[in-house]
Design a protein around this motif. Structure first.
Motif, PDB file in Angstrom:
ATOM      1  N   ILE A  70      63.873  -7.870  26.321  1.00 28.91           N
ATOM      2  CA  ILE A  70      62.660  -8.636  26.050  1.00 28.91           C
ATOM      3  C   ILE A  70      61.483  -7.828  26.575  1.00 28.91           C
ATOM      4  O   ILE A  70      61.469  -7.415  27.738  1.00 28.91           O
ATOM      5  N   VAL A  71      60.529  -7.578  25.698  1.00 28.50           N
ATOM      6  CA  VAL A  71      59.290  -6.910  26.086  1.00 28.50           C
ATOM      7  C   VAL A  71      58.235  -7.997  26.187  1.00 28.50           C
ATOM      8  O   VAL A  71      57.986  -8.716  25.220  1.00 28.50           O
ATOM      9  N   SER A  72      57.654  -8.137  27.368  1.00 28.25           N
ATOM     10  CA  SER A  72      56.698  -9.215  27.598  1.00 28.25           C
ATOM     11  C   SER A  72      55.271  -8.749  27.399  1.00 28.25           C
ATOM     12  O   SER A  72      54.863  -7.728  27.935  1.00 28.25           O
ATOM     13  N   ASN A  73      54.525  -9.517  26.615  1.00 27.15           N
ATOM     14  CA  ASN A  73      53.083  -9.357  26.530  1.00 27.15           C
ATOM     15  C   ASN A  73      52.456 -10.665  27.016  1.00 27.15           C
ATOM     16  O   ASN A  73      51.461 -11.130  26.511  1.00 27.15           O
ATOM     17  N   ASN A  74      53.126 -11.264  27.988  1.00 28.12           N
ATOM     18  CA  ASN A  74      52.745 -12.547  28.563  1.00 28.12           C
ATOM     19  C   ASN A  74      52.739 -12.391  30.081  1.00 28.12           C
ATOM     20  O   ASN A  74      53.754 -12.026  30.666  1.00 28.12           O
ATOM     21  N   ASP A  75      51.620 -12.673  30.709  1.00 30.49           N
ATOM     22  CA  ASP A  75      51.546 -12.536  32.163  1.00 30.49           C
ATOM     23  C   ASP A  75      52.017 -13.785  32.900  1.00 30.49           C
ATOM     24  O   ASP A  75      52.073 -13.813  34.120  1.00 30.49           O
ATOM     25  N   PHE A  76      52.366 -14.834  32.155  1.00 29.56           N
ATOM     26  CA  PHE A  76      52.850 -16.097  32.726  1.00 29.56           C
ATOM     27  C   PHE A  76      51.887 -16.628  33.785  1.00 29.56           C
ATOM     28  O   PHE A  76      52.298 -17.165  34.803  1.00 29.56           O
ATOM     29  N   SER A  77      50.587 -16.513  33.517  1.00 31.53           N
ATOM     30  CA  SER A  77      49.585 -16.984  34.469  1.00 31.53           C
ATOM     31  C   SER A  77      49.569 -18.505  34.559  1.00 31.53           C
ATOM     32  O   SER A  77      49.144 -19.052  35.578  1.00 31.53           O
ATOM     33  N   THR A  78      50.040 -19.179  33.513  1.00 29.57           N
ATOM     34  CA  THR A  78      50.074 -20.646  33.573  1.00 29.57           C
ATOM     35  C   THR A  78      51.322 -21.134  34.294  1.00 29.57           C
ATOM     36  O   THR A  78      51.248 -22.049  35.093  1.00 29.57           O
ATOM     37  N   ALA A  79      52.467 -20.560  34.006  1.00 27.39           N
ATOM     38  CA  ALA A  79      53.720 -20.938  34.695  1.00 27.39           C
ATOM     39  C   ALA A  79      54.830 -20.028  34.212  1.00 27.39           C
ATOM     40  O   ALA A  79      54.806 -19.504  33.099  1.00 27.39           O
ATOM     41  N   LEU A  80      55.833 -19.858  35.057  1.00 25.02           N
ATOM     42  CA  LEU A  80      57.012 -19.075  34.704  1.00 25.02           C
ATOM     43  C   LEU A  80      58.075 -20.051  34.203  1.00 25.02           C
ATOM     44  O   LEU A  80      58.518 -20.914  34.959  1.00 25.02           O
ATOM     45  N   PRO A  81      58.485 -19.955  32.927  1.00 29.46           N
ATOM     46  CA  PRO A  81      59.478 -20.896  32.408  1.00 29.46           C
ATOM     47  C   PRO A  81      60.802 -20.802  33.154  1.00 29.46           C
ATOM     48  O   PRO A  81      61.242 -19.707  33.529  1.00 29.46           O
ATOM     49  N   ALA A  82      61.441 -21.941  33.356  1.00 27.79           N
ATOM     50  CA  ALA A  82      62.687 -21.999  34.128  1.00 27.79           C
ATOM     51  C   ALA A  82      63.796 -21.159  33.508  1.00 27.79           C
ATOM     52  O   ALA A  82      64.609 -20.590  34.230  1.00 27.79           O
ATOM     53  N   TYR A  83      63.830 -21.042  32.173  1.00 27.41           N
ATOM     54  CA  TYR A  83      64.915 -20.293  31.532  1.00 27.41           C
ATOM     55  C   TYR A  83      64.906 -18.803  31.885  1.00 27.41           C
ATOM     56  O   TYR A  83      65.901 -18.115  31.723  1.00 27.41           O
TER      57      TYR A  83
END
Length: 194
Positions: free
Chosen positions: A167-180
């Motif tokens: 998985i290549v992330s272009n998401n900084d997860f600034s809102t929340a880190l998903p539990a999965y």
């Protein structure tokens, strides 16, 4: 000679030494897959004032840099993840900015041009159904898949027709880190935990 011209001349005359140093450092500390920097010139010095590990702006690359970026992307992925062929590009889910979608289209196209099968997905998107189509300014359609509860099984993100190896992330997860993401077996690059 201006200060910038002098710096450029020094860099060019020492290019081999500089590249050797960079290669040695890459072996010691693997670099980020991508990074954008804001650089400021004050007249007497140049400095990086901001860095972003999850840049949006791949659609702004000129043809030369686009081609170079594809080559570097392929070399980096082959070195870090040999044998991988399927990549999930994980996007931000909190924006509907058309320029961000242009960025995603350019980045996913670069991954495909580098020789990989690529699917684009959003974590917990607000759209109805399992996919969303976005029509870009050039009339191309961009398909974005939803990551929902049925997408995650046995600590793996998968769809009936696509199971990514990384998985290549272009998401900084600034809102929340998903539990999965906590126990996911597939490597995420860059890691949201670092």
């Amino acid at each position: 000679m201006t200060i910038l011209a002098d710096i450029f001349a020094r860099i060019n005359s020492n290019r081999d030494k500089i590249e050797s140093w960079f290669h040695a450092e890459e072996e010691r500390v693997p670099p980020a897959l991508f990074l954008s920097c804001d650089i400021r010139h004050s007249g007497n010095k140049i400095a990086v004032v901001d860095s972003n590990l999850f840049p949006a702006g791949f659609n702004n690359l000129c043809t030369t840099y686009h081609t170079l970026a594809i080559r570097v992307l392929k070399e980096t992925l082959e070195r870090r993840f040999p044998g991988v062929s399927r990549i999930l590009l994980l996007a931000e889910s909190h924006t509907r900015n058309k320029f961000y979608f242009d960025n995603l289209a350019a980045l996913s196209h670069m991954i495909v041009q580098a020789g990989y099968d690529c699917r684009l997905a959003m974590s917990e998107p607000d759209f109805v159904g399992d996919e969303m189509r976005v029509t870009l300014d050039d009339n191309r359609d961009l398909t974005i898949y939803a990551i929902r509860a049925h997408t995650v099984s046995a600590q793996t993100l998968a769809w009936s027709d696509f199971t990514p190896e990384i998985i290549v992330s272009n998401n900084d997860f600034s809102t929340a880190l998903p539990a999965y993401l906590d126990d996911l077996k597939q490597p995420i690059f860059p890691s949201p935990l670092s």
